[in-house]
Scaffold this motif. Structure first.
Motif, mmCIF file in Angstrom:
data_model
loop_
_atom_site.group_PDB
_atom_site.id
_atom_site.type_symbol
_atom_site.label_atom_id
_atom_site.label_comp_id
_atom_site.label_asym_id
_atom_site.label_seq_id
_atom_site.Cartn_x
_atom_site.Cartn_y
_atom_site.Cartn_z
ATOM 1 N N LEU A 130 -5.847 31.746 82.459
ATOM 2 C CA LEU A 130 -7.060 32.474 82.059
ATOM 3 C C LEU A 130 -8.274 31.980 82.849
ATOM 4 C CD1 LEU A 130 -6.507 32.503 78.204
ATOM 5 C CD2 LEU A 130 -6.635 34.536 79.669
ATOM 6 N N PHE A 131 -8.367 30.670 82.992
ATOM 7 C CA PHE A 131 -9.490 30.076 83.712
ATOM 8 C C PHE A 131 -9.492 30.524 85.170
ATOM 9 C CE2 PHE A 131 -11.764 26.548 85.785
ATOM 10 C CZ PHE A 131 -12.903 26.520 85.011
ATOM 11 N N GLU A 132 -8.324 30.466 85.780
ATOM 12 C CA GLU A 132 -8.231 30.853 87.190
ATOM 13 C C GLU A 132 -8.414 32.358 87.381
ATOM 14 O OE1 GLU A 132 -4.591 29.085 88.605
ATOM 15 O OE2 GLU A 132 -5.451 27.059 88.486
ATOM 16 N N ALA A 133 -7.921 33.150 86.440
ATOM 17 C CA ALA A 133 -8.065 34.608 86.546
ATOM 18 C C ALA A 133 -9.527 35.040 86.453
ATOM 19 C CB ALA A 133 -7.241 35.291 85.458
ATOM 20 N N THR A 134 -10.341 34.261 85.766
ATOM 21 C CA THR A 134 -11.756 34.611 85.601
ATOM 22 C C THR A 134 -12.675 33.827 86.546
ATOM 23 O OG1 THR A 134 -11.936 32.994 83.806
ATOM 24 C CG2 THR A 134 -11.473 35.295 83.181
ATOM 25 N N ALA A 135 -12.097 33.139 87.514
ATOM 26 C CA ALA A 135 -12.882 32.278 88.411
ATOM 27 C C ALA A 135 -14.035 33.017 89.084
ATOM 28 C CB ALA A 135 -11.978 31.647 89.479
ATOM 29 N N ARG A 136 -13.841 34.272 89.387
ATOM 30 C CA ARG A 136 -14.893 35.061 90.034
ATOM 31 C C ARG A 136 -16.181 35.083 89.202
ATOM 32 N NH1 ARG A 136 -13.411 39.079 93.540
ATOM 33 N NH2 ARG A 136 -15.237 39.995 94.475
ATOM 34 N N TYR A 137 -16.064 34.786 87.900
ATOM 35 C CA TYR A 137 -17.210 34.856 86.995
ATOM 36 C C TYR A 137 -17.710 33.489 86.539
ATOM 37 C CZ TYR A 137 -15.810 39.644 87.246
ATOM 38 O OH TYR A 137 -15.476 40.887 87.730
ATOM 39 N N HIS A 138 -17.190 32.419 87.155
ATOM 40 C CA HIS A 138 -17.733 31.097 86.824
ATOM 41 C C HIS A 138 -17.701 30.115 87.983
ATOM 42 C CE1 HIS A 138 -13.631 29.539 86.219
ATOM 43 N NE2 HIS A 138 -13.404 30.595 85.469
ATOM 44 N N ASP A 139 -16.960 30.400 89.022
ATOM 45 C CA ASP A 139 -16.932 29.517 90.190
ATOM 46 C C ASP A 139 -18.195 29.753 91.009
ATOM 47 O OD1 ASP A 139 -16.518 28.488 92.832
ATOM 48 O OD2 ASP A 139 -14.360 28.491 92.469
ATOM 49 N N PRO A 140 -18.973 28.704 91.283
ATOM 50 C CA PRO A 140 -20.233 28.880 92.019
ATOM 51 C C PRO A 140 -20.092 29.578 93.374
ATOM 52 C CG PRO A 140 -20.112 26.677 91.104
ATOM 53 C CD PRO A 140 -18.777 27.310 90.860
ATOM 54 N N ALA A 141 -18.909 29.560 93.947
ATOM 55 C CA ALA A 141 -18.711 30.244 95.224
ATOM 56 C C ALA A 141 -18.967 31.749 95.108
ATOM 57 C CB ALA A 141 -17.290 30.000 95.732
ATOM 58 N N TYR A 142 -18.816 32.280 93.899
ATOM 59 C CA TYR A 142 -19.004 33.710 93.672
ATOM 60 C C TYR A 142 -20.391 34.045 93.134
ATOM 61 C CZ TYR A 142 -13.944 34.030 94.240
ATOM 62 O OH TYR A 142 -12.674 33.961 94.736
ATOM 63 N N ALA A 143 -21.276 33.096 93.045
ATOM 64 C CA ALA A 143 -22.604 33.303 92.441
ATOM 65 C C ALA A 143 -23.348 34.523 92.989
ATOM 66 C CB ALA A 143 -23.450 32.046 92.574
ATOM 67 N N PRO A 144 -23.303 34.799 94.277
ATOM 68 C CA PRO A 144 -24.031 35.982 94.760
ATOM 69 C C PRO A 144 -23.565 37.294 94.119
ATOM 70 C CG PRO A 144 -23.459 34.559 96.597
ATOM 71 C CD PRO A 144 -22.746 34.012 95.382
ATOM 72 N N GLU A 145 -22.331 37.338 93.643
ATOM 73 C CA GLU A 145 -21.797 38.556 93.041
ATOM 74 C C GLU A 145 -22.201 38.722 91.578
ATOM 75 O OE1 GLU A 145 -17.605 38.998 93.676
ATOM 76 O OE2 GLU A 145 -17.737 38.151 95.692
ATOM 77 N N TRP A 146 -22.664 37.663 90.932
ATOM 78 C CA TRP A 146 -22.943 37.716 89.497
ATOM 79 C C TRP A 146 -24.110 38.612 89.135
ATOM 80 C CZ3 TRP A 146 -22.716 31.694 88.854
ATOM 81 C CH2 TRP A 146 -21.394 31.270 89.046
ATOM 82 N N SER A 147 -24.966 38.896 90.077
ATOM 83 C CA SER A 147 -26.127 39.742 89.783
ATOM 84 C C SER A 147 -25.897 41.204 90.175
ATOM 85 C CB SER A 147 -27.364 39.192 90.495
ATOM 86 O OG SER A 147 -27.140 39.144 91.890
ATOM 87 N N ARG A 148 -24.701 41.516 90.658
ATOM 88 C CA ARG A 148 -24.387 42.913 90.993
ATOM 89 C C ARG A 148 -24.529 43.788 89.751
ATOM 90 N NH1 ARG A 148 -18.660 42.264 92.898
ATOM 91 N NH2 ARG A 148 -18.524 43.924 91.365
ATOM 92 N N ALA A 149 -24.899 45.027 89.946
ATOM 93 C CA ALA A 149 -25.117 45.950 88.830
ATOM 94 C C ALA A 149 -23.855 46.155 87.987
ATOM 95 C CB ALA A 149 -25.611 47.298 89.360
ATOM 96 N N ASP A 150 -22.685 46.083 88.603
ATOM 97 C CA ASP A 150 -21.448 46.335 87.872
ATOM 98 C C ASP A 150 -20.717 45.050 87.467
ATOM 99 O OD1 ASP A 150 -20.656 45.538 90.419
ATOM 100 O OD2 ASP A 150 -18.975 46.945 90.497
ATOM 101 N N ALA A 151 -21.342 43.905 87.590
ATOM 102 C CA ALA A 151 -20.674 42.628 87.300
ATOM 103 C C ALA A 151 -20.232 42.536 85.842
ATOM 104 C CB ALA A 151 -21.575 41.453 87.663
#
Length: 194
Positions: free
Chosen positions: A156-177
């Motif tokens: 579960l943790f790895e599957a959701t990494a896109r939403y908590h791993d700092p490497a993906y931070a630029p994507e967190w503010s996308r309109a559809d995030a």
């Protein structure tokens, strides 16, 4: 500028955070921290033997804020599925806030996290341990299909990494995030049900 307040590890860590916010990880020094506190750098070294130890401690403090906030969800009342959703949503929200509310400090901590692999490993172990407790409770209540809770939590943790791993931070503010996160969460929860 001398201070009359007792010098504590917590005061040093708070001052270090202020210095990191102002100067960034590359330029912040123990002397800068001591100056903010109105003490000598030797006084800081009495609490933290090295600059690396101070940086690890401030990184741990920063990461622990997230762990501590999420731990309340683990022990809350209610169905495991609801708590799992709240926990994963809380993790995503915490990371979004850290990145969006104070981007300079977030960037600094991203550098420090890269230096403190043991601290990060402990943080991830704590987070996946919290998830495993929710999963185990869901299995005990027959909400979730029986499996190894630790393995399921890690997945579960790895599957959701896109939403908590700092490497993906630029994507967190996308309109559809938020919408994409909710869709992923729905898929994961359906996969846990018997």
């Amino acid at each position: 500028m001398a201070t009359t307040e007792t010098l504590t590890a917590e005061r040093i860590l708070a001052a270090t955070e202020e210095v990191l916010r102002r100067h960034g990880a590359a330029k912040a020094t123990v002397v800068d921290v001591a100056r903010v506190l109105g003490v000598s750098h030797a006084s800081v070294y009495r609490h933290f033997r090295t600059k690396a130890a101070l940086r690890e401690a401030v990184t741990k403090r920063w990461l622990d804020r997230t762990s501590d906030a999420l731990s309340g969800v683990v022990d809350a009342d209610g169905p495991a599925e609801d708590r799992l959703r709240r926990w994963l949503t809380g993790l995503f929200a915490a990371k979004q806030h850290k990145a969006g509310d104070d981007p300079e400090l977030f960037a600094t901590y991203t550098v420090l996290v890269g230096e403190a692999s043991e601290v990060v490993d402990e943080h991830i172990a704590d987070l996946t341990g919290q998830l495993a407790r929710i999963v185990r409770q869901g299995m005990e209540n027959t909400e979730f299909t029986p499996s190894d809770p630790a393995t399921t939590a890690r997945a579960l943790f790895e599957a959701t990494a896109r939403y908590h791993d700092p490497a993906y931070a630029p994507e967190w503010s996308r309109a559809d995030a938020e919408e994409a996160f909710t869709a992923l969460l729905d898929l994961l929860v359906r996969g846990l049900r018997p």
